[in-house]
Design a protein around this motif. Structure first.
Motif, PDB file in Angstrom:
ATOM      1  N   GLY A   1       0.783  -1.114  -0.012  1.00 51.16           N
ATOM      2  CA  GLY A   1       0.085   0.146   0.061  1.00 51.16           C
ATOM      3  C   GLY A   1       0.815   1.395   0.025  1.00 51.16           C
ATOM      4  N   LYS A   2       0.064   2.272   0.052  1.00 50.21           N
ATOM      5  CA  LYS A   2       0.979   3.783  -0.045  1.00 50.21           C
ATOM      6  C   LYS A   2       1.666   3.920   1.479  1.00 50.21           C
ATOM      7  N   GLY A   3       2.541   4.741   1.467  1.00 50.61           N
ATOM      8  CA  GLY A   3       3.283   5.026   2.684  1.00 50.61           C
ATOM      9  C   GLY A   3       4.335   4.196   2.936  1.00 50.61           C
ATOM     10  N   GLY A   4       4.895   3.288   2.228  1.00 49.58           N
ATOM     11  CA  GLY A   4       5.847   2.291   2.637  1.00 49.58           C
ATOM     12  C   GLY A   4       7.133   2.913   1.993  1.00 49.58           C
ATOM     13  N   ALA A   5       8.155   2.158   2.638  1.00 51.86           N
ATOM     14  CA  ALA A   5       9.698   2.743   2.161  1.00 51.86           C
ATOM     15  C   ALA A   5       9.984   1.493   0.780  1.00 51.86           C
ATOM     16  N   GLN A   6      10.920   2.170   0.118  1.00 54.57           N
ATOM     17  CA  GLN A   6      11.428   1.143  -0.741  1.00 54.57           C
ATOM     18  C   GLN A   6      12.847   1.338  -0.750  1.00 54.57           C
ATOM     19  N   ALA A   7      13.371   0.243  -0.208  1.00 56.11           N
ATOM     20  CA  ALA A   7      14.805   0.139   0.056  1.00 56.11           C
ATOM     21  C   ALA A   7      15.625  -0.092  -1.239  1.00 56.11           C
ATOM     22  N   ASP A   8      16.614   0.927  -1.338  1.00 58.74           N
ATOM     23  CA  ASP A   8      17.564   0.980  -2.621  1.00 58.74           C
ATOM     24  C   ASP A   8      18.157  -0.372  -2.491  1.00 58.74           C
ATOM     25  N   ILE A   9      18.812  -0.815  -1.421  1.00 62.97           N
ATOM     26  CA  ILE A   9      19.594  -2.075  -1.514  1.00 62.97           C
ATOM     27  C   ILE A   9      19.175  -2.752  -0.017  1.00 62.97           C
ATOM     28  N   ILE A  10      18.859  -4.139  -0.087  1.00 64.59           N
ATOM     29  CA  ILE A  10      18.951  -4.993   1.054  1.00 64.59           C
ATOM     30  C   ILE A  10      19.944  -5.813   0.904  1.00 64.59           C
TER      31      ILE A  10
ATOM     32  N   LYS B   1       9.410   6.373   6.805  1.00 61.56           N
ATOM     33  CA  LYS B   1       8.812   5.380   6.277  1.00 61.56           C
ATOM     34  C   LYS B   1       9.365   3.927   6.652  1.00 61.56           C
ATOM     35  N   TYR B   2      10.730   4.163   6.713  1.00 56.24           N
ATOM     36  CA  TYR B   2      11.472   2.702   6.957  1.00 56.24           C
ATOM     37  C   TYR B   2      11.127   2.471   8.489  1.00 56.24           C
ATOM     38  N   MET B   3      10.868   3.429   9.605  1.00 56.86           N
ATOM     39  CA  MET B   3      10.463   3.363  10.925  1.00 56.86           C
ATOM     40  C   MET B   3       9.042   2.743  10.740  1.00 56.86           C
ATOM     41  N   ARG B   4       8.046   3.279  10.130  1.00 55.60           N
ATOM     42  CA  ARG B   4       6.746   2.726  10.052  1.00 55.60           C
ATOM     43  C   ARG B   4       6.578   1.167   9.542  1.00 55.60           C
TER      44      ARG B   4
END
Length: 135
Positions: free
Chosen positions: A23-32, A63-66
């Motif tokens: 859904g909306k409001g999430g993070a998108q990690a550049d790298i994991i 966003k990462y925290m959420r």
């Protein structure tokens, strides 16, 4: 560190929705990175190429925290942090804390001013308490 399979890029970390339909409001990690054999069980990385303002970077940290605080029911019916349902990490002193680390990488191109002139340094908009898990 790790193998090629230890790295994933542009991974959606849903603060709402599901893994399949974030859904909306999430993070998108550049790298994991997941390389427990090298002492890095799970690491999120956010890369800044000097084009984002401090407010944008601070919003990404939020966003990462959420995402890290989101809890879901696992296959055993127990509620746990969503990130724990997707990645294995050794149990820490505090169970599901601390959250996985977020590495901020400031990739300063050579034709840009020095890092002290980065918008984040002057705007002071980073919520520095976030890195300690305090909210």
């Amino acid at each position: 560190m790790g193998t090629i399979a230890s790295y994933a890029t542009e991974v959606a970390l849903p603060a709402t929705g599901t893994w399949a339909n974030p859904g909306k409001g999430g993070a998108q990690a550049d790298i994991i990175i997941t390389a427990p054999e090298d002492g890095v069980p799970l690491l999120f990385a956010e890369i800044d190429n000097y084009f984002e303002s401090a407010k944008v970077l601070a919003a990404k940290i939020d966003k990462y925290m959420r995402y890290c605080q989101r809890k879901v029911k696992d296959v055993d019916g127990k509620e746990r942090p969503m990130w724990r349902t997707h990645w294995w990490v050794p149990d820490g002193r505090h169970g599901d804390r601390p959250h996985p680390p977020l590495l901020l990488v400031f990739n300063l191109p050579l034709h840009r001013p020095v890092i002290a002139e980065h918008p984040s340094a002057s705007e002071g908009a980073f919520p520095w308490h976030c890195h300690r898990g305090i909210r």
